[in-house]
Design an enzyme around this catalytic site. Structure first.
Site, PDB file in Angstrom:
ATOM      1  N   HIS A  17     -29.583 -20.925  20.516  1.00 35.71           N
ATOM      2  CA  HIS A  17     -30.542 -20.440  19.516  1.00 35.71           C
ATOM      3  C   HIS A  17     -31.178 -19.133  19.979  1.00 35.71           C
ATOM      4  O   HIS A  17     -31.310 -18.177  19.210  1.00 35.71           O
ATOM      5  CB  HIS A  17     -31.649 -21.474  19.273  1.00 35.71           C
ATOM      6  CG  HIS A  17     -31.176 -22.750  18.683  1.00 35.71           C
ATOM      7  ND1 HIS A  17     -31.635 -23.979  19.114  1.00 35.71           N
ATOM      8  CD2 HIS A  17     -30.296 -23.017  17.689  1.00 35.71           C
ATOM      9  CE1 HIS A  17     -31.062 -24.935  18.414  1.00 35.71           C
ATOM     10  NE2 HIS A  17     -30.229 -24.381  17.545  1.00 35.71           N
ATOM     11  N   LYS A  41     -36.241 -36.814   8.425  1.00 33.26           N
ATOM     12  CA  LYS A  41     -35.347 -36.661   9.567  1.00 33.26           C
ATOM     13  C   LYS A  41     -36.092 -37.007  10.852  1.00 33.26           C
ATOM     14  O   LYS A  41     -37.181 -36.501  11.103  1.00 33.26           O
ATOM     15  CB  LYS A  41     -34.835 -35.216   9.634  1.00 33.26           C
ATOM     16  CG  LYS A  41     -33.764 -34.996  10.668  1.00 33.26           C
ATOM     17  CD  LYS A  41     -33.209 -33.580  10.571  1.00 33.26           C
ATOM     18  CE  LYS A  41     -32.136 -33.374  11.616  1.00 33.26           C
ATOM     19  NZ  LYS A  41     -31.557 -32.033  11.556  1.00 33.26           N
ATOM     20  N   ARG A  90     -20.529 -21.610  15.679  1.00 37.88           N
ATOM     21  CA  ARG A  90     -19.823 -21.823  16.946  1.00 37.88           C
ATOM     22  C   ARG A  90     -18.321 -21.938  16.758  1.00 37.88           C
ATOM     23  O   ARG A  90     -17.554 -21.657  17.667  1.00 37.88           O
ATOM     24  CB  ARG A  90     -20.324 -23.112  17.613  1.00 37.88           C
ATOM     25  CG  ARG A  90     -21.755 -23.078  18.050  1.00 37.88           C
ATOM     26  CD  ARG A  90     -22.176 -24.448  18.466  1.00 37.88           C
ATOM     27  NE  ARG A  90     -22.145 -25.304  17.286  1.00 37.88           N
ATOM     28  CZ  ARG A  90     -23.041 -26.222  16.985  1.00 37.88           C
ATOM     29  NH1 ARG A  90     -24.037 -26.454  17.793  1.00 37.88           N
ATOM     30  NH2 ARG A  90     -22.952 -26.940  15.897  1.00 37.88           N
ATOM     31  N   SER A 128     -27.564 -29.525  19.786  1.00 41.34           N
ATOM     32  CA  SER A 128     -28.822 -30.216  20.110  1.00 41.34           C
ATOM     33  C   SER A 128     -28.599 -31.702  20.337  1.00 41.34           C
ATOM     34  O   SER A 128     -29.145 -32.288  21.274  1.00 41.34           O
ATOM     35  CB  SER A 128     -29.842 -29.992  18.995  1.00 41.34           C
ATOM     36  OG  SER A 128     -30.206 -28.636  18.936  1.00 41.34           O
TER      37      SER A 128
END
Length: 162
Positions: A17, A41, A90, A128
């Site tokens: 990040h 969430k 990515r 993450s």
């Protein structure tokens, strides 16, 4: 002035990040790091904890600010006058997901463009969820997250919150 938005849950903030934020800060006059707040969430870190970590991490970057937002990121962009949404990718799986999202965002607000920034190669495998799982089992996450984030994760592990 061109304002860009880099939004995500950032739970936790990673070196990947920060790589995207650093690179974006050299491309745009202003970069808003927007922490997505989604009460449905489950996150390891509260919105306030993520904000505090990011505020510490971005101190050297004078054109970067941190905000939280509970809504559509295109609405945040419209409210703040941002013209660019930055999305880090990515791999091709990320690209496919982000491409579809960019089309939806464009339909919601055609005045905002999405810019894809591929991650630096050394951060290709950072996720993450993987970092949290690795930390849970006592793995070394020191090369994946900044030191303050590593310490915060270790504290969560000690408290059995991970």
């Amino acid at each position: 002035m061109t304002r860009a938005v880099f939004a995500g849950s950032f739970d936790p903030p990673t070196n990947g990040h920060l790589d995207i934020i650093n690179r974006a800060s050299s491309l745009f006059d202003a970069v808003d790091v927007v922490i997505a707040v989604n009460d449905s969430k489950k996150t390891l870190f509260s919105q306030q904890e993520r904000e505090e970590m990011f505020n510490e991490l971005i101190k050297p970057l004078k054109n970067v600010t941190v905000h939280s937002w509970n809504g559509l990121v295109v609405d945040y962009a419209k409210q703040t006058g941002a013209k660019v949404l930055i999305r880090g990718i990515r791999n091709t799986t990320d690209f496919a997901y982000e491409f579809d999202l960019s089309l939806m965002n464009y339909n919601l607000n055609p005045e905002v463009e999405t810019l894809f920034l591929p991650t630096s190669q050394k951060y290709l495998l950072l996720k993450s969820s993987t970092i949290k799982e690795l930390a849970h089992f006592g793995g070394d996450i020191s090369g994946m997250v900044p030191k303050i984030v590593e310490n915060a994760i270790k504290e969560k592990v000690k408290q059995n919150k991970l």
